[in-house]
Design a protein around this motif. Structure first.
Motif, PDB file in Angstrom:
ATOM      1  N   MET A   1      46.341  81.536  31.639  1.00 25.42           N
ATOM      2  CA  MET A   1      47.385  81.048  32.549  1.00 25.42           C
ATOM      3  C   MET A   1      47.198  81.616  33.963  1.00 25.42           C
ATOM      4  O   MET A   1      47.464  80.957  34.953  1.00 25.42           O
ATOM      5  N   LYS A   2      46.775  82.897  34.016  1.00 27.60           N
ATOM      6  CA  LYS A   2      46.559  83.526  35.318  1.00 27.60           C
ATOM      7  C   LYS A   2      45.473  82.796  36.104  1.00 27.60           C
ATOM      8  O   LYS A   2      45.560  82.659  37.319  1.00 27.60           O
ATOM      9  N   TYR A   3      44.436  82.314  35.403  1.00 26.94           N
ATOM     10  CA  TYR A   3      43.358  81.557  36.047  1.00 26.94           C
ATOM     11  C   TYR A   3      43.906  80.300  36.722  1.00 26.94           C
ATOM     12  O   TYR A   3      43.603  80.021  37.890  1.00 26.94           O
ATOM     13  N   ALA A   5      47.081  79.595  37.559  1.00 30.16           N
ATOM     14  CA  ALA A   5      48.034  79.922  38.630  1.00 30.16           C
ATOM     15  C   ALA A   5      47.302  80.319  39.903  1.00 30.16           C
ATOM     16  O   ALA A   5      47.716  79.957  41.012  1.00 30.16           O
ATOM     17  N   ARG A   6      46.208  81.056  39.780  1.00 32.17           N
ATOM     18  CA  ARG A   6      45.444  81.459  40.949  1.00 32.17           C
ATOM     19  C   ARG A   6      44.829  80.255  41.643  1.00 32.17           C
ATOM     20  O   ARG A   6      44.829  80.173  42.874  1.00 32.17           O
ATOM     21  N   LYS A   7      44.314  79.317  40.869  1.00 36.25           N
ATOM     22  CA  LYS A   7      43.711  78.121  41.460  1.00 36.25           C
ATOM     23  C   LYS A   7      44.753  77.295  42.212  1.00 36.25           C
ATOM     24  O   LYS A   7      44.473  76.770  43.296  1.00 36.25           O
ATOM     25  N   ARG A 325      37.669  81.402  32.468  1.00 38.02           N
ATOM     26  CA  ARG A 325      38.997  82.029  32.343  1.00 38.02           C
ATOM     27  C   ARG A 325      38.877  83.526  32.103  1.00 38.02           C
ATOM     28  O   ARG A 325      39.652  84.307  32.668  1.00 38.02           O
ATOM     29  N   ARG A 326      37.909  83.933  31.295  1.00 39.39           N
ATOM     30  CA  ARG A 326      37.739  85.361  31.028  1.00 39.39           C
ATOM     31  C   ARG A 326      37.275  86.100  32.279  1.00 39.39           C
ATOM     32  O   ARG A 326      37.716  87.231  32.544  1.00 39.39           O
ATOM     33  N   ALA A 328      37.967  85.272  35.395  1.00 40.40           N
ATOM     34  CA  ALA A 328      39.102  85.365  36.315  1.00 40.40           C
ATOM     35  C   ALA A 328      40.075  86.444  35.873  1.00 40.40           C
ATOM     36  O   ALA A 328      40.663  87.163  36.694  1.00 40.40           O
ATOM     37  N   ALA A 329      40.244  86.591  34.556  1.00 37.61           N
ATOM     38  CA  ALA A 329      41.147  87.614  34.041  1.00 37.61           C
ATOM     39  C   ALA A 329      40.596  89.020  34.251  1.00 37.61           C
ATOM     40  O   ALA A 329      41.330  89.967  34.455  1.00 37.61           O
TER      41      ALA A 329
END
Length: 329
Positions: A1-3, A5-7, A325-326, A328-329
């Protein structure tokens, strides 16, 4: 989800920067659109009348006041979907002018981009799988050579050869003898007028996909999972398509999305050479006449479409490749 939201956050920030630059860059150019239009009406060597220039500014609704007040007014107009009146096509609004050219460019360039992507990916896959062979050499050398040619030069050759010499296709315009509508006569007329511009783009646009896919797939063919697939005795076709090509296509997803986003920018040189009634020709005219409202709307439309396409590609990339995703996290 953080990935994700950042985009989305980067998209919003970039969109604000695009809107701001889209306001200031045209106003940094020298010259006054009202003076240019009065000069054209009065004659090249005629002396400008200050009252006429001011009257032209008033008629066009040219912005007044400080840049800051103009910027705030510009943001307010964007929120209400008001892009103003075109200087070059007065009294028509910018929305009407763009609406007339919109579908000409979207249909032409979208079809070309999809075909170019499919052709380029397939040729790139086969060239990489048969690397250092005759097919790979022919594809790589010919792509490199064609890549050095300018699209407008290819367009002129096609006009001379297939247009003037053989007379197979019209050389300018979007349609000629038919009434616009969903009827066979108009569709055939529009297709014949669009053939040469489409062929010009189809000659040059697949090159990036061919070379990019070939190089990426060659790197993937040296990975351990490819060796494992071969050691398991899988057929060459399965290894090439399901393993190497599938992973090599991931970077092309982003490139294809951005290419589709750039569709709304049209192709200025090609559309100008063929006098094709698309957005690219409009942008060229807007730059020449300093039609700020039309130029700003076209630049904003192109930038927003590219940003949205890039956002979709980033989100899709995160779905297709868990490693993104990993990371970005």
């Amino acid at each position: 989800m953080k990935y994700f939201a950042r985009k989305v956050g980067f998209f919003v920030l970039t969109l604000w920067a695009v809107v701001t630059l889209n306001f200031f860059i045209p106003r940094m150019q020298p010259g006054d659109p009202a003076e240019i239009m009065v000069q054209q009406l009065a004659g090249k060597n005629a002396q400008l009348n200050v009252a006429q220039v001011q009257a032209m500014r008033d008629m066009l609704g040219a912005p007044t006041g400080s840049l800051w007040s103009q910027y705030l007014a510009y943001l307010n107009q964007l929120l209400h979907g008001n892009f103003g009146v075109s200087y070059n096509y007065f009294p028509f609004s910018v929305t009407e002018v763009i609406g007339r050219a919109f579908w000409w460019t979207v249909v032409l360039v979208t079809v070309v981009q999809v075909l170019s992507f499919a052709i380029g990916i397939l040729l790139g896959i086969f060239a990489a799988w048969k690397r250092n062979g005759r097919f790979d050499t022919a594809v790589t050398v010919s792509s490199t050579f064609i890549g050095t040619l300018q699209p407008f030069w290819i367009a002129l050759l096609l006009i001379y050869g297939l247009g003037y010499t053989l007379g197979w296709f019209p050389t300018s315009g979007g349609y000629e003898q038919s009434t616009p509508g969903w009827n066979g006569a108009f569709l055939y007329d529009a297709f014949s007028h669009a053939f040469l511009p489409a062929l010009t783009l189809l000659i040059v646009t697949p090159i990036g996909w061919i070379l990019g896919m070939r190089n990426t797939m060659i790197m993937n063919l040296n990975e351990d999972y490819i060796r494992l697939a071969r050691a398991k005795g899988l057929p060459d076709k399965t290894v090439a398509v399901r393993y190497a090509a599938r992973n090599a296509m991931l970077p092309s997803v982003t490139g294809f999305a951005m290419a589709l986003g750039a569709v709304l920018g049209g192709t200025i040189l090609v559309e100008t050479v063929f006098d094709y009634p698309g957005l690219g020709r409009l942008m060229g005219e807007a730059v020449g006449i300093k039609d700020y409202p039309l130029l700003q709307a076209l630049m904003l439309l192109t930038a927003v479409a590219t940003l949205v396409a890039n956002l979709v590609a980033d989100l899709l990339y995160g779905v297709l490749d868990p490693r993104a995703r990993r990371a970005a996290a």
